[in-house]
Design a protein around this motif. Structure first.
Motif, PDB file in Angstrom:
ATOM      1  N   GLN A  72      56.393 -24.253-146.527  1.00 39.83           N
ATOM      2  CA  GLN A  72      54.978 -24.211-146.937  1.00 39.83           C
ATOM      3  C   GLN A  72      54.617 -22.723-146.769  1.00 39.83           C
ATOM      4  N   ARG A  73      54.933 -22.340-145.543  1.00 38.32           N
ATOM      5  CA  ARG A  73      54.587 -20.806-144.961  1.00 38.32           C
ATOM      6  C   ARG A  73      55.150 -19.813-145.788  1.00 38.32           C
ATOM      7  N   GLN A  74      56.605 -20.082-146.183  1.00 42.27           N
ATOM      8  CA  GLN A  74      57.168 -19.067-146.848  1.00 42.27           C
ATOM      9  C   GLN A  74      56.548 -19.158-148.301  1.00 42.27           C
ATOM     10  N   GLY A  75      56.139 -20.084-148.824  1.00 45.29           N
ATOM     11  CA  GLY A  75      55.984 -20.145-150.235  1.00 45.29           C
ATOM     12  C   GLY A  75      57.181 -20.757-151.039  1.00 45.29           C
ATOM     13  N   THR A  76      57.911 -21.294-150.432  1.00 38.05           N
ATOM     14  CA  THR A  76      59.213 -21.875-150.966  1.00 38.05           C
ATOM     15  C   THR A  76      59.221 -23.226-151.291  1.00 38.05           C
ATOM     16  N   ILE A  77      58.007 -23.888-151.775  1.00 41.25           N
ATOM     17  CA  ILE A  77      57.927 -25.274-152.164  1.00 41.25           C
ATOM     18  C   ILE A  77      58.140 -25.501-153.763  1.00 41.25           C
ATOM     19  N   CYS A  78      58.665 -26.488-154.164  1.00 39.89           N
ATOM     20  CA  CYS A  78      58.827 -26.862-155.547  1.00 39.89           C
ATOM     21  C   CYS A  78      57.413 -27.129-156.029  1.00 39.89           C
ATOM     22  N   HIS A  79      57.088 -26.539-156.939  1.00 43.19           N
ATOM     23  CA  HIS A  79      55.609 -26.851-157.401  1.00 43.19           C
ATOM     24  C   HIS A  79      55.657 -28.474-158.420  1.00 43.19           C
ATOM     25  N   GLY A  80      56.862 -28.611-158.753  1.00 44.42           N
ATOM     26  CA  GLY A  80      57.148 -29.932-159.301  1.00 44.42           C
ATOM     27  C   GLY A  80      57.330 -31.129-158.459  1.00 44.42           C
ATOM     28  N   CYS A  81      58.009 -31.178-157.317  1.00 50.42           N
ATOM     29  CA  CYS A  81      58.090 -32.331-156.511  1.00 50.42           C
ATOM     30  C   CYS A  81      57.773 -32.115-155.074  1.00 50.42           C
ATOM     31  N   GLY A  82      57.308 -30.888-154.753  1.00 52.00           N
ATOM     32  CA  GLY A  82      56.704 -30.652-153.600  1.00 52.00           C
ATOM     33  C   GLY A  82      57.678 -30.622-152.469  1.00 52.00           C
ATOM     34  N   ARG A  83      59.134 -30.550-152.613  1.00 53.77           N
ATOM     35  CA  ARG A  83      59.975 -30.237-151.414  1.00 53.77           C
ATOM     36  C   ARG A  83      60.318 -29.071-151.297  1.00 53.77           C
ATOM     37  N   PRO A  84      61.256 -28.817-150.412  1.00 53.09           N
ATOM     38  CA  PRO A  84      61.482 -26.993-150.278  1.00 53.09           C
ATOM     39  C   PRO A  84      62.716 -26.691-151.208  1.00 53.09           C
ATOM     40  N   VAL A  85      62.787 -25.614-151.452  1.00 56.81           N
ATOM     41  CA  VAL A  85      63.499 -25.093-152.563  1.00 56.81           C
ATOM     42  C   VAL A  85      64.432 -24.211-151.584  1.00 56.81           C
ATOM     43  N   THR A  86      65.597 -24.705-151.531  1.00 61.57           N
ATOM     44  CA  THR A  86      66.645 -24.228-150.899  1.00 61.57           C
ATOM     45  C   THR A  86      67.891 -23.606-151.583  1.00 61.57           C
ATOM     46  N   GLY A  87      68.267 -23.826-152.624  1.00 64.21           N
ATOM     47  CA  GLY A  87      69.289 -23.423-153.777  1.00 64.21           C
ATOM     48  C   GLY A  87      68.777 -22.359-154.728  1.00 64.21           C
ATOM     49  N   ARG A  88      69.198 -23.028-155.824  1.00 68.34           N
ATOM     50  CA  ARG A  88      68.922 -22.356-156.802  1.00 68.34           C
ATOM     51  C   ARG A  88      67.324 -22.569-157.218  1.00 68.34           C
ATOM     52  N   CYS A  89      66.467 -21.277-157.719  1.00 74.19           N
ATOM     53  CA  CYS A  89      65.171 -21.526-157.810  1.00 74.19           C
ATOM     54  C   CYS A  89      64.783 -21.027-159.173  1.00 74.19           C
ATOM     55  N   ILE A  90      63.808 -21.361-159.926  1.00 72.11           N
ATOM     56  CA  ILE A  90      63.118 -20.908-160.801  1.00 72.11           C
ATOM     57  C   ILE A  90      61.541 -20.544-160.597  1.00 72.11           C
ATOM     58  N   THR A  91      61.440 -19.374-160.856  1.00 69.69           N
ATOM     59  CA  THR A  91      59.734 -18.775-160.481  1.00 69.69           C
ATOM     60  C   THR A  91      59.147 -18.497-161.767  1.00 69.69           C
ATOM     61  N   ALA A  92      58.029 -19.210-161.855  1.00 70.05           N
ATOM     62  CA  ALA A  92      57.149 -19.037-163.072  1.00 70.05           C
ATOM     63  C   ALA A  92      55.537 -19.076-162.786  1.00 70.05           C
ATOM     64  N   ALA A  93      54.878 -18.226-163.108  1.00 71.99           N
ATOM     65  CA  ALA A  93      53.481 -18.120-163.002  1.00 71.99           C
ATOM     66  C   ALA A  93      53.087 -18.233-161.585  1.00 71.99           C
ATOM     67  N   GLY A  94      53.987 -17.369-160.896  1.00 68.39           N
ATOM     68  CA  GLY A  94      53.698 -17.299-159.393  1.00 68.39           C
ATOM     69  C   GLY A  94      54.334 -18.461-158.569  1.00 68.39           C
ATOM     70  N   ARG A  95      54.806 -19.514-159.370  1.00 73.81           N
ATOM     71  CA  ARG A  95      55.256 -20.685-158.481  1.00 73.81           C
ATOM     72  C   ARG A  95      56.605 -20.845-158.642  1.00 73.81           C
ATOM     73  N   ARG A  96      57.214 -21.625-157.636  1.00 73.50           N
ATOM     74  CA  ARG A  96      58.435 -22.095-157.616  1.00 73.50           C
ATOM     75  C   ARG A  96      58.885 -23.433-158.022  1.00 73.50           C
TER      76      ARG A  96
END
Length: 323
Positions: free
Chosen positions: A261-285
């Protein structure tokens, strides 16, 4: 701690002369004559000692004059049939003691010659202290021979407290910081100085990185510091790290969720941390599988979606819903 006492004072003992008279053939009675002559002899002996002690000088030396007087008087007594026996030889001046004799240190003395070996004060009327076969007044004995207090440097006259390889007045052995005398809990030492437990811990014990209080028993080491076990928790949610792993950010520990959360790496879809592959769109991950159309739930591909509000839509659904 050790407690000791200094030496106890000794007292000088004195006795009166014991003349041995031989009664004359004529009056006055022998005992009366012996008493009077003995008193005279004692006075002369006392005068001799006083003059010798003060160093008085005349045309004829005082010692020689009085010695001659005593010799003449002794001869006169012998002619009268009276023998006056000296009561001892003074250990200071080595002359016979004709009058009052003082006995101390296994020797006899003129009372005025039994003096402090340091200051010269007469000791015949009070207590004295012995050291190396010499007599001292109380003040000089303590100044010369008593142990010194590590705090005030003064002589310790009565009870001696021994600690830290030094001697102390009991009332001067206290906490270096707060000044309180140590109780049953004792003291702790740092750089040769004593401290109570509270001040020692406050000043020298390592501090917990979490609560900043001293660490005294169970602790753990992490992030270049020590922690109470109960203080090593997530900085955000205060939850302990049950799995033994944590995430560090700016020197503080975090659980995985709050770290991301502090790093801004929470999935906007499920609310869980994104630790692997990631899609960034509209400033969200997003996790790739969570980057879907909000209407048909079909997976979106970057560059082929439309945004409305904070939701993502595929182009067909966006056309149907908003045109």
């Amino acid at each position: 701690l050790g407690v000791d006492t200094t030496a106890s004072p000794l007292s000088a003992m004195s006795s009166t002369p014991v003349p041995v008279p031989k009664p004359p053939l004529t009056s006055p009675p022998p005992t009366e004559a012996a008493w009077q002559l003995d008193e005279l002899l004692a006075d002369l002996g006392h005068m001799q000692s006083k003059l010798a002690a003060t160093g008085q000088r005349a045309e004829v030396p005082a010692d020689s004059l009085l010695d001659n007087m005593l010799d003449s008087l002794t001869q006169d007594l012998q002619e009268l049939g009276i023998t006056a026996a000296p009561t001892g030889v003074c250990a200071a001046c080595c002359k016979p003691i004709a009058g009052k004799v003082l006995t101390a240190l296994g020797k006899t003395w003129h009372a005025e010659h039994f003096t402090c070996a340091r200051c010269g004060r007469e000791l015949d009327k009070g207590p004295f202290f012995e050291q190396g076969g010499r007599a001292f007044c109380e003040e000089d004995y303590h100044q010369a021979f008593s142990p010194r207090c590590a705090y005030c440097a003064g002589p310790i006259r009565e009870k001696v407290l021994t600690a830290l390889e030094k001697t102390w007045h009991p009332e001067h052995f206290f906490c270096t910081r707060c000044g309180k005398v140590f109780g049953d809990e004792g003291f702790l030492e740092h750089n040769g100085k004593p401290y109570c437990h509270q001040d020692f811990l406050a000043m020298f014990a390592p501090k917990c990185q979490g609560c900043e209080r001293p660490v005294t028993d169970n602790y753990l080491s992490a992030l270049q510091g020590v922690w109470h076990t109960e203080c090593f928790v997530c900085t955000e949610c205060l939850t302990g790290f049950s799995g033994g792993s944590f995430f560090e950010l700016e020197g503080r520990p975090y659980c995985e969720l709050h770290f991301h959360q502090r790093q801004g790496t929470i999935c906007h879809g499920c609310g869980r941390p994104v630790t692997g592959r990631c899609i960034t769109a509209a400033g969200r991950r997003y996790h790739p599988e969570h980057f879907i159309c909000a209407y048909c739930l079909g997976r979106l591909h970057k560059g082929t979606f439309c945004e409305c509000g904070d939701k993502m839509y595929c182009q067909p659904c966006h056309g149907k819903l908003f045109f």
